[in-house]
Design a protein around this motif. Sequence first.
Motif, PDB file in Angstrom:
ATOM      1  N   SER A 175      -8.929   2.306  19.975  1.00 49.97           N
ATOM      2  CA  SER A 175      -9.707   2.607  18.776  1.00 49.97           C
ATOM      3  C   SER A 175      -9.087   3.827  18.131  1.00 49.97           C
ATOM      4  O   SER A 175      -9.125   4.926  18.690  1.00 49.97           O
ATOM      5  N   GLY A 176      -8.474   3.653  16.974  1.00 44.68           N
ATOM      6  CA  GLY A 176      -7.727   4.719  16.337  1.00 44.68           C
ATOM      7  C   GLY A 176      -8.612   5.831  15.810  1.00 44.68           C
ATOM      8  O   GLY A 176      -9.777   5.629  15.494  1.00 44.68           O
ATOM      9  N   VAL A 177      -8.035   7.027  15.694  1.00 38.04           N
ATOM     10  CA  VAL A 177      -8.790   8.167  15.185  1.00 38.04           C
ATOM     11  C   VAL A 177      -8.987   8.070  13.687  1.00 38.04           C
ATOM     12  O   VAL A 177      -9.734   8.852  13.102  1.00 38.04           O
ATOM     13  N   LEU A 178      -8.341   7.125  13.031  1.00 45.57           N
ATOM     14  CA  LEU A 178      -8.496   6.978  11.587  1.00 45.57           C
ATOM     15  C   LEU A 178      -9.481   5.870  11.249  1.00 45.57           C
ATOM     16  O   LEU A 178      -9.444   5.296  10.176  1.00 45.57           O
ATOM     17  N   SER A 179     -10.395   5.565  12.180  1.00 43.71           N
ATOM     18  CA  SER A 179     -11.297   4.422  11.989  1.00 43.71           C
ATOM     19  C   SER A 179     -12.512   4.753  11.149  1.00 43.71           C
ATOM     20  O   SER A 179     -13.406   3.930  11.017  1.00 43.71           O
ATOM     21  N   THR A 180     -12.594   5.963  10.567  1.00 44.91           N
ATOM     22  CA  THR A 180     -13.745   6.318   9.753  1.00 44.91           C
ATOM     23  C   THR A 180     -13.850   5.442   8.516  1.00 44.91           C
ATOM     24  O   THR A 180     -14.933   5.158   8.035  1.00 44.91           O
ATOM     25  N   ARG A 181     -12.735   4.987   8.005  1.00 51.72           N
ATOM     26  CA  ARG A 181     -12.732   4.194   6.784  1.00 51.72           C
ATOM     27  C   ARG A 181     -11.873   2.962   6.976  1.00 51.72           C
ATOM     28  O   ARG A 181     -10.918   2.961   7.746  1.00 51.72           O
ATOM     29  N   ALA A 182     -12.235   1.908   6.209  1.00 46.27           N
ATOM     30  CA  ALA A 182     -11.518   0.645   6.354  1.00 46.27           C
ATOM     31  C   ALA A 182     -10.101   0.754   5.808  1.00 46.27           C
ATOM     32  O   ALA A 182      -9.166   0.180   6.360  1.00 46.27           O
ATOM     33  N   ASP A 183      -9.919   1.496   4.694  1.00 48.41           N
ATOM     34  CA  ASP A 183      -8.575   1.694   4.184  1.00 48.41           C
ATOM     35  C   ASP A 183      -7.896   2.817   4.965  1.00 48.41           C
ATOM     36  O   ASP A 183      -8.539   3.575   5.669  1.00 48.41           O
ATOM     37  N   LYS A 184      -6.596   2.898   4.846  1.00 48.25           N
ATOM     38  CA  LYS A 184      -5.828   3.888   5.601  1.00 48.25           C
ATOM     39  C   LYS A 184      -5.016   4.716   4.602  1.00 48.25           C
ATOM     40  O   LYS A 184      -3.838   4.451   4.363  1.00 48.25           O
ATOM     41  N   PRO A 185      -5.620   5.748   4.004  1.00 52.13           N
ATOM     42  CA  PRO A 185      -4.877   6.532   3.013  1.00 52.13           C
ATOM     43  C   PRO A 185      -3.782   7.357   3.650  1.00 52.13           C
ATOM     44  O   PRO A 185      -3.769   7.604   4.861  1.00 52.13           O
ATOM     45  N   ILE A 186      -2.840   7.774   2.837  1.00 53.50           N
ATOM     46  CA  ILE A 186      -1.866   8.765   3.254  1.00 53.50           C
ATOM     47  C   ILE A 186      -2.372  10.127   2.780  1.00 53.50           C
ATOM     48  O   ILE A 186      -3.182  10.215   1.851  1.00 53.50           O
ATOM     49  N   TYR A 187      -1.917  11.188   3.426  1.00 60.28           N
ATOM     50  CA  TYR A 187      -2.453  12.516   3.150  1.00 60.28           C
ATOM     51  C   TYR A 187      -1.330  13.498   2.847  1.00 60.28           C
ATOM     52  O   TYR A 187      -0.257  13.449   3.470  1.00 60.28           O
ATOM     53  N   LEU A 188      -1.591  14.377   1.908  1.00 65.87           N
ATOM     54  CA  LEU A 188      -0.825  15.594   1.726  1.00 65.87           C
ATOM     55  C   LEU A 188      -1.766  16.747   2.039  1.00 65.87           C
ATOM     56  O   LEU A 188      -2.785  16.918   1.364  1.00 65.87           O
ATOM     57  N   ILE A 189      -1.464  17.485   3.106  1.00 66.37           N
ATOM     58  CA  ILE A 189      -2.325  18.585   3.541  1.00 66.37           C
ATOM     59  C   ILE A 189      -1.669  19.902   3.121  1.00 66.37           C
ATOM     60  O   ILE A 189      -0.487  20.136   3.423  1.00 66.37           O
ATOM     61  N   ILE A 190      -2.423  20.742   2.432  1.00 64.60           N
ATOM     62  CA  ILE A 190      -1.912  22.008   1.913  1.00 64.60           C
ATOM     63  C   ILE A 190      -2.772  23.130   2.462  1.00 64.60           C
ATOM     64  O   ILE A 190      -4.008  23.083   2.374  1.00 64.60           O
ATOM     65  N   GLN A 191      -2.129  24.133   3.044  1.00 64.73           N
ATOM     66  CA  GLN A 191      -2.847  25.271   3.606  1.00 64.73           C
ATOM     67  C   GLN A 191      -2.374  26.560   2.945  1.00 64.73           C
ATOM     68  O   GLN A 191      -1.168  26.785   2.790  1.00 64.73           O
ATOM     69  N   TRP A 204       8.412  10.586  -0.659  1.00 66.78           N
ATOM     70  CA  TRP A 204       7.960   9.907   0.560  1.00 66.78           C
ATOM     71  C   TRP A 204       6.782   8.984   0.342  1.00 66.78           C
ATOM     72  O   TRP A 204       6.583   8.033   1.102  1.00 66.78           O
ATOM     73  N   ALA A 205       5.967   9.202  -0.683  1.00 70.80           N
ATOM     74  CA  ALA A 205       4.818   8.329  -0.925  1.00 70.80           C
ATOM     75  C   ALA A 205       5.147   7.188  -1.881  1.00 70.80           C
ATOM     76  O   ALA A 205       4.321   6.294  -2.077  1.00 70.80           O
ATOM     77  N   TYR A 206       6.338   7.207  -2.458  1.00 72.51           N
ATOM     78  CA  TYR A 206       6.672   6.237  -3.503  1.00 72.51           C
ATOM     79  C   TYR A 206       6.640   4.801  -2.999  1.00 72.51           C
ATOM     80  O   TYR A 206       6.155   3.898  -3.689  1.00 72.51           O
ATOM     81  N   GLU A 207       7.160   4.570  -1.777  1.00 71.07           N
ATOM     82  CA  GLU A 207       7.249   3.215  -1.246  1.00 71.07           C
ATOM     83  C   GLU A 207       5.919   2.702  -0.700  1.00 71.07           C
ATOM     84  O   GLU A 207       5.801   1.529  -0.352  1.00 71.07           O
ATOM     85  N   LEU A 208       4.914   3.562  -0.617  1.00 66.26           N
ATOM     86  CA  LEU A 208       3.668   3.192   0.045  1.00 66.26           C
ATOM     87  C   LEU A 208       2.605   2.836  -0.984  1.00 66.26           C
ATOM     88  O   LEU A 208       2.465   3.503  -2.011  1.00 66.26           O
ATOM     89  N   ASP A 209       1.831   1.796  -0.688  1.00 67.58           N
ATOM     90  CA  ASP A 209       0.825   1.307  -1.630  1.00 67.58           C
ATOM     91  C   ASP A 209      -0.557   1.896  -1.377  1.00 67.58           C
ATOM     92  O   ASP A 209      -1.507   1.562  -2.080  1.00 67.58           O
ATOM     93  N   ASP A 210      -0.691   2.760  -0.387  1.00 69.50           N
ATOM     94  CA  ASP A 210      -2.007   3.282  -0.033  1.00 69.50           C
ATOM     95  C   ASP A 210      -2.377   4.477  -0.910  1.00 69.50           C
ATOM     96  O   ASP A 210      -1.529   5.132  -1.520  1.00 69.50           O
ATOM     97  N   SER A 211      -3.670   4.786  -0.938  1.00 67.14           N
ATOM     98  CA  SER A 211      -4.151   5.928  -1.708  1.00 67.14           C
ATOM     99  C   SER A 211      -3.651   7.231  -1.099  1.00 67.14           C
ATOM    100  O   SER A 211      -3.528   7.358   0.117  1.00 67.14           O
ATOM    101  N   LEU A 212      -3.386   8.204  -1.966  1.00 63.77           N
ATOM    102  CA  LEU A 212      -2.985   9.537  -1.524  1.00 63.77           C
ATOM    103  C   LEU A 212      -4.195  10.458  -1.599  1.00 63.77           C
ATOM    104  O   LEU A 212      -4.817  10.586  -2.652  1.00 63.77           O
ATOM    105  N   VAL A 213      -4.537  11.075  -0.475  1.00 68.79           N
ATOM    106  CA  VAL A 213      -5.658  12.014  -0.397  1.00 68.79           C
ATOM    107  C   VAL A 213      -5.084  13.417  -0.237  1.00 68.79           C
ATOM    108  O   VAL A 213      -4.125  13.625   0.516  1.00 68.79           O
ATOM    109  N   LEU A 214      -5.676  14.385  -0.934  1.00 68.00           N
ATOM    110  CA  LEU A 214      -5.242  15.773  -0.845  1.00 68.00           C
ATOM    111  C   LEU A 214      -6.247  16.567  -0.035  1.00 68.00           C
ATOM    112  O   LEU A 214      -7.439  16.592  -0.354  1.00 68.00           O
ATOM    113  N   GLU A 215      -5.769  17.208   1.032  1.00 66.66           N
ATOM    114  CA  GLU A 215      -6.602  18.107   1.839  1.00 66.66           C
ATOM    115  C   GLU A 215      -6.139  19.538   1.619  1.00 66.66           C
ATOM    116  O   GLU A 215      -4.944  19.827   1.732  1.00 66.66           O
TER     117      GLU A 215
END
Length: 525
Positions: A246-262, A319-330
């Motif tokens: 059971s993956g840790v990304l199971s909170t949502r049905a879609d699997k977005p990609i993330y850009l995390i900024i600190q 890096w996100a260009y080839e991917l069709d998933d949503s991009l989420v910003l953290e």
Amino acid sequence: MADEESRWPALVPSASLSLGHAQEQVLAEQTTADIVALLLDIPDMREATARSIVLHYISEHVRAPVLLPDLPQPRYYLYHLVLACREIPDGLQLLVRAIEFVAGPTAAVAHLKRMLSPVRAHLEPVVETQIEDLLSGLRIPSLTRLYVAATGNGIATVPFRLTDAWDAFSALLDHNTAPGKPSPHLIFVAMLLQTMQTRQTSGSAGTEEAWRLKRLRDWLARQTEQLRGAGDVAQADYLDRMRDRSGVLSTRADKPIYLIIQLEPLPDLVEDEVVFRLSHWRQIHPLEWRPEPGEDEVVTMSSVRERVGALIHEAEHGWAYELDDSLVLEFVLPLDMINLDVDRWTRDALEMPDPPPLGAEYEILVRSQERLRAFGFHRAWRQRWQVLVDAVDGLTYWAAPGEPAHPRPMGDRLLSRREIVACVLSGPPDREPGRSELWKALRAGVPVVLWHRADRPAPEMREAVRQVVDRPDIRTLPTDIRRLRGNAPSDDHNGGSALELTLLWDDPNHFLDDSSALRAPASRM
């Protein structure tokens, strides 16, 4: 059962349907007509100019002119071309290289390469036909990322635009296998099953996809059984674990990609201006949280927005260009900066007319830097997050505007009610009482906190937020807030959205590397 076995021989235990990578079986030789049919599936090969380049490419490599009759009909010309290549040592492989040079790494070229490959087959042709029936037309989110994860390499290894699961599987048949690991095409099916199971659990899969899910599980079970029979027990166990985890990304049905900024303040000043360490990570693995760190930078406050915009631009064009998933910003921020209006920043250049805010383009999630590092708060945090994921008993606490600056009753209520998974502050946390309210929510492990940055938000905005947060299941809250931002009326004073709202959405599974710099960060001042 007899009809079922005749339709799906891949599911029937038989010595003749064993895994080819454990044998020394070579693909049956294709006839000239078979090869011509494959060539005609490549659009460039139906063009005279492309065919002439292929002929010149071959002639140049054999250092002698290859003479063919000048036939205008593509089928006849290609038939003679294949005949000529059969007379040349390794001529068919040379033909494949020439066509790939002209047509590029397309799905049809990948099919041609596989059918003419001199390497040993992974699957019997009849088994490959049956799995093709199951995977053809199966289009699910994160397909490219599943392919990349199966290969273990970077995004640059994607050979062409994947249109369905069969494209990915067939391209992986000729991919190199890592020592001690199962073949990449089997790893892909195991990850595909996990993704499909998540979609079915969330109600996102239809009847046909559920049928394919069952058949694919049977198919992979047969392959793992054959691996064990061949003595590859470790590889079979690996596939079982990957399929059933059971993956840790199971909170949502879609699997977005993330850009995390600190952002982390530094003690130095540059021309009397505060400077920050800007760190960033990208998260692209479809099933596990594996953020990949980028280079740290030192930036001034006046340049932070520009640098964040540049990072998003690099993602969208790289890096996100080839991917069709949503991009989420953290955004991982210290408490002193957590009220920044990052959702109103933009990735466009300043000279662009009417640049859209980030909050209209992306899900914007703010996270607490202090809680991420305070391990003593994590147990309660994880417990409440599980309540949120279960989506049955979740409650939202609304801090009362009239409570004192240090509301002891609020803290007691949060600590005594584990069902509280979200908290709406009575005011922004850059002043009291919002500052104390936020800390008590973080201290109690509440994973979701919202607040209006305006002192007196419009009643209709407050009610709109109440409708999306006052319910047991708030798993779609980031998407709901993004929609509210897009639909909110404009503020007459500044022209922006009237919804000045910050969403702190803090998933305890989303850990990052040690934030202390391991190298001298590059200056961008």
